[in-house]
Design an enzyme around this catalytic site. Structure first.
Site, short mmCIF file in Angstrom:
data_model
loop_
_atom_site.label_atom_id
_atom_site.label_comp_id
_atom_site.label_asym_id
_atom_site.label_seq_id
_atom_site.Cartn_x
_atom_site.Cartn_y
_atom_site.Cartn_z
N MET A 99 10.26 -38.96 -58.14
CA MET A 99 9.52 -39.59 -59.17
C MET A 99 9.91 -39.60 -60.33
SD MET A 99 5.94 -38.77 -59.36
CE MET A 99 4.37 -39.02 -60.92
N GLU A 100 8.50 -40.46 -61.42
CA GLU A 100 9.35 -41.14 -62.36
C GLU A 100 8.13 -39.79 -63.50
OE1 GLU A 100 6.53 -41.96 -60.55
OE2 GLU A 100 5.01 -43.35 -61.61
N HIS B 206 14.04 -48.06 -59.97
CA HIS B 206 12.59 -47.98 -60.07
C HIS B 206 11.83 -46.86 -60.58
CE1 HIS B 206 8.78 -48.18 -56.73
NE2 HIS B 206 8.87 -46.87 -57.69
N GLU B 207 12.59 -45.97 -60.64
CA GLU B 207 11.90 -44.70 -61.01
C GLU B 207 12.02 -45.24 -62.46
OE1 GLU B 207 9.92 -42.49 -59.59
OE2 GLU B 207 11.10 -43.18 -57.97
N1 TRP Z 1 5.17 -41.86 -57.93
C1 TRP Z 1 6.53 -42.24 -57.08
C2 TRP Z 1 7.25 -42.97 -56.61
O1 TRP Z 1 7.25 -43.74 -56.42
C3 TRP Z 1 6.47 -41.69 -55.73
C4 TRP Z 1 5.69 -39.83 -55.69
C5 TRP Z 1 4.06 -39.90 -55.05
C6 TRP Z 1 5.79 -38.57 -55.35
N2 TRP Z 1 3.92 -38.59 -55.08
C7 TRP Z 1 4.98 -37.83 -54.76
C8 TRP Z 1 7.40 -38.42 -54.67
C9 TRP Z 1 5.29 -36.66 -54.17
C10 TRP Z 1 7.53 -36.88 -53.96
C11 TRP Z 1 6.14 -36.25 -54.33
O2 TRP Z 1 8.37 -43.42 -57.65
ZN ZN Z 2 7.46 -45.15 -57.31
#
Ligand code: TRP
Ligand code: ZN
Length: 851
Positions: free
Chosen positions: A256-257, A290-291
């Site tokens: 997660m970013e 990606h992140e």
């Molecule tokens: N935004 C994150 C990504 O694509 C993915 C993501 C969305 C996520 N909801 C989440 C990760 C819930 C962990 C838990 O990089």
């Molecule tokens: Zn993403």
């Protein structure tokens, strides 16, 4: 908690929030079972809003006190949050709530993993931390104070004051709540620094549990390469003094970013030669990139609402794919991406879960973090780039960052930027965002003896749930022409198919050419081309486009498998001959040749059979797939020992693309060789392996040969202390179990002392493997369906998000015979019938059941 009637949210209903936020201050008083969160938020009326209702989201919060401008208030409790008659002027909202991180097994909001506090707020988890307008178009700067006795306490942005029992953080960049993060616990760091293109030094850290320090170096190197690449290729510089990554064992997805504080599933960041395979290394590199790339595509420019999810995800996946192509082999990366698109996105797009890249409605947004939004979303951007050219793309991206920095944007904004930067009308192109389903492109050829060759292309998309009528899309079809002697006569040209049917001519040719169509997989479509085996064999030998050369071999393998299944035919000698030629060609990259040794998955074959009017029989598909592997082993028997020996890598392990490619070819050879030597080479490799890539491949080959028992026990003894390696141990046994025993093996593994359903990695290691075992999951008795349903029912009250995602194992259930369908339907109905089923799982099961 099940909502009485799950509510559907529509894109067309979007309205801005009635208030803007001038600043957020949060104080956390950490305690495992009773954390206090104090919030102080400065609101002011939004001049652009018509709806002036003051509503704050909140879930599972105990309200201790609330005040407006210092005066205590009692908000009205409404569905999903609270409401208040707010002043028509700037005001300060203060609240204190209590939450229970220790009891939070959903892993959304603030929760605990191995004694460590951590958060996951995307998409709608912040409302489980405090009352807030939890929507991505409400952006604010955050000041955070963490009080507790954890040795390390982190949040977003730059560090502020800290001392015994507290740490403060200040994030100067306005952000939506879904990017909020807090981590606190007994952590150790792997530090480094990066100097940005304007000369600013950034402190970098990867934070892990004590004991994992030795698994950070590769991730750190990948991070620095990502930072440099984003500067070089997109001109994007990092914008805080510090960038932190934390590894967490219990995590619903990959990573997660969160602004300045990325949180990773430990499986997506921790790497060492002894415990991680080459594939793990490559995946870790891609996810770190990606992140990191989200910092601009997602954080600096975020989404107006969750329907626009592909705005950040499609673009960021596209960017991480470009990064991997640059770091490694571009053709191999393209093939890998197409394989995963076909394995994960095509079934989704051609089944009950089909939805547009930009959906128009949802009940639970967590159910829309899909292969369609991510991977097809990235394909759509690749097409856009092909259509406007590299220069047009670069200009458009510069304009996008310029115009929308700080915005919560939409797909309309994104396309407008391309129109303004390139002058191209994208009205029709926009259908890629709105129409679901995979277009099918049919090719017919004509030759007139006067030197003119014509390609007649037509397109058609089958109806999908909620969309009966499909309009023609803009499809870039990359085509090259080869001479009968194998030379390229017309280099790659981008045909633009915009009508239902359209013809393209090539003049001045001296002989009838052989076309190579959809080079590089220039569009996410299904190509229907009536060509014979000789033609495919010709392309396999001569195509100058590496993707299509591989594709020709793949098509041959597919066609031979289909006739083996349908007619009991023998494996096609032309395919086996072509493979021999490729395996003898040492000028070809090892990773590429390893891919050539692969064959379509059983699930893919089932999809093709279903599409062409045959009800797939999983057992027959399994038998044919095994028979083709045996035939390949026989046909290549004289080459395999040499392939194996020549691709051994000397010296200390390195995860670089070249060495990994060699190991992948050697391991592919080993797996075929094991069919000839009964496992001798595999046992030797197992005994001498000094890295996980070799150890795991050898274990797989031994299990496949029915000789893996001793190695399996040795492996468990060696690795029982390492969760991530044990995940592999759990999966592999299911992967190599015979179909009639898959459900029983899976069930037995759930009784293993180390099976822990609360850990998503472990749950997925076991039940993901069950679902991936095509003939085992779809076994005639229905045992596979029943077992998965049993466990989804158990998991749902604990972790709805992971339960709902895993329901998609059932998405192809209507492909199969009546008896299997009856078993699957009963299993799905049993899930649907549970009292207090989560909103997540309710939505998934009801969509799948609609068929
Ligand atoms: N935004 C994150 C990504 O694509 C993915 C993501 C969305 C996520 N909801 C989440 C990760 C819930 C962990 C838990 O990089
Ligand atoms: Zn993403």
């Amino acid at each position: 908690m099940r909502d009485a009637a799950p509510k559907t949210i529509y894109l067309k209903d979007y309205t801005p929030f009635g208030f803007l936020i001038d600043g957020v201050e949060l104080t956390f008083r950490l305690s495992p079972g009773a954390t206090r969160v104090l919030s102080k938020i400065r609101f002011r009326p939004n001049p652009d809003a018509t709806d002036t209702r003051f509503f704050l989201h909140g879930e599972d919060l105990t309200l201790i006190s609330a005040a407006v401008d210092g005066r205590p208030v009692t908000p009205r409790i409404v569905e999903g949050g609270i409401e208040l008659d707010a002043p028509d002027a700037p005001f300060t909202w203060e609240a204190e709530v209590e939450i229970d991180p220790k009891g939070n097994t959903a892993l959304e909001g603030l929760y605990m993993s191995n004694g460590m506090y951590c958060t996951q707020c995307e998409a709608e988890g912040f409302r489980k931390i405090t009352f807030y307008p939890d929507r991505p178009d409400v952006m604010a700067t955050f000041k955070v104070r963490i009080e507790g006795d954890e040795p390390v306490m982190l949040s977003n942005g730059n560090p502020g004051a800290s001392g015994p029992g507290f740490a403060e953080w200040h994030d100067p960049w306005p952000k939506p709540a879904y990017l909020f993060a807090l981590v606190a616990g007994d952590l150790v760091n792997h530090p480094d620094t990066f100097t940005t293109m304007s000369g600013k030094e950034v402190e970098l850290n990867i934070w892990v549990r004590p004991g994992d320090e030795g698994k950070c170096a590769f991730g750190m190197d990948a991070l620095k390469r990502s930072m440099k690449w984003d500067e070089d290729v997109y001109g994007r510089e990092y914008d805080l003094d510090i960038f932190n990554i934390v590894a967490v064992d219990d995590f619903n997805m990959g990573a997660m970013e969160n602004k300045g504080l990325n949180v990773f599933n430990s499986s997506c960041v921790l790497a060492s030669p002894e415990t991680s395979t080459d594939m793990n290394f490559e995946r870790i590199e891609a996810i770190i990139a990606h992140e990191y790339f989200h910092n601009w595509t997602g954080n600096r420019i975020t989404c107006r609402d969750w329907f626009q999810l592909c705005l950040k995800e499609g673009l960021t996946v596209f960017r991480d794919q470009q990064f991997t192509s640059d770091m490694r082999s571009a053709p191999v990366k393209r093939i890998d991406d197409v394989l995963s698109l076909r394995a994960r996105q095509f079934p989704e797009d051609n089944g009950p879960l089909s939805h547009p890249v930009r959906p128009e409605s949802f009940q639970e947004i967590n159910n829309f973090y899909t292969a369609t939004v991510y991977e097809k979303g990235a394909e759509v951007i690749g097409m856009l780039k092909r259509l406007v050219g590299d220069e047009g793309y670069a200009k458009a991206l510069d304009l996008y960052f310029d115009r929308h920095d700080g915005d919560a944007a939409t797909i309309e904004d994104w396309l407008q930027v391309f129109e303004d930067a390139t002058g191209r009308d994208l009205t029709q192109f926009k259908r890629w965002y709105a129409q679901s389903g995979t277009p099918r492109v049919t090719v017919r050829e004509a030759w007139d003896d006067k030197g003119t060759f014509t390609l007649h292309l037509s397109q058609h998309t089958k109806p999908t749930p909620g969309q009966d009528q499909k309009l023609p899309q803009v499809i870039p079809v990359a085509v090259g022409l080869l001479n009968p002697n194998g030379d390229e006569v017309v280099p790659t040209r981008m045909l633009e198919l915009t009508e239902a049917e359209q013809s393209f001519t090539f003049d001045g040719l001296s002989a009838r050419p052989i076309p190579s169509v959809l080079r590089g997989f220039s569009a996410p479509v299904i190509l229907e081309q009536e060509i014979d085996n000789d033609r495919r064999a010709f392309l396999l030998a001569h195509d100058t486009d590496p993707f299509n050369r591989w594709e020709a071999g793949r098509d041959l393998a597919r066609d031979t498998l289909i006739s083996m299944i349908r007619e009991g035919a023998a494996p096609n000698p032309a395919y086996l001959e072509g493979l021999r030629a490729v395996m003898r060609d040492d000028t070809l990259d090892a990773a590429y040749r390893a891919l050539m040794l692969g064959q379509p998955t059983q699930s893919e074959l089932a999809g093709i059979l279903f599409d062409t009017g045959t009800t797939p029989d999983p057992e027959a598909i399994h038998v044919a797939s095994e028979a083709l592997r045996d035939a390949k082993a026989q046909a290549l028997s004289d080459l395999l020992p040499g392939l194996y020996d020549k691709n051994q890598v000397d010296g200390p392990y390195s995860p670089d693309a070249d060495s990994a490619g060699k190991r992948s070819l050697a391991n592919a050879a080993l797996s075929l060789l094991t069919r000839l030597d009964g496992g001798a080479a595999a046992q030797a490799q197992y005994d001498s392996a000094d890295n996980m890539t070799l150890q795991l491949a050898a274990l797989g080959a031994l299990l496949d040969a029915g000789k893996g028992d001793a190695a399996l026990t040795a492996f468990e003894d060696q690795w029982r202390h390492d969760r991530l390696v044990m995940d592999k141990w759990f999966s592999l046994q299911i992967v190599y179990t015979k179909p009639d025993d898959v459900a029983a093996t899976t069930e037995r593994l759930t009784r293993h002392a180390d099976f822990d359903m609360k850990n998503p990695n472990r749950f997925r290691a076991v039940f993901g493997a069950l679902a991936m075992s095509h003939a085992g999951f779809h076994y005639a008795s229905g045992a596979g369906y029943d077992l998965l349903a049993d466990w989804l029912i158990r998991l749902d009250p604990l972790n709805p998000q992971t339960t709902a995602r895993m329901c998609s194992a059932f998405q192809t259930w209507t492909r199969y015979d009546d008896s299997r369908q009856a078993h699957a339907k009963a299993a799905l109905e049993r899930i649907a019938g549970q009292a207090s089923l989560s909103r997540d799982t309710t939505e998934m099961v009801s969509r799948i059941l609609k068929g």
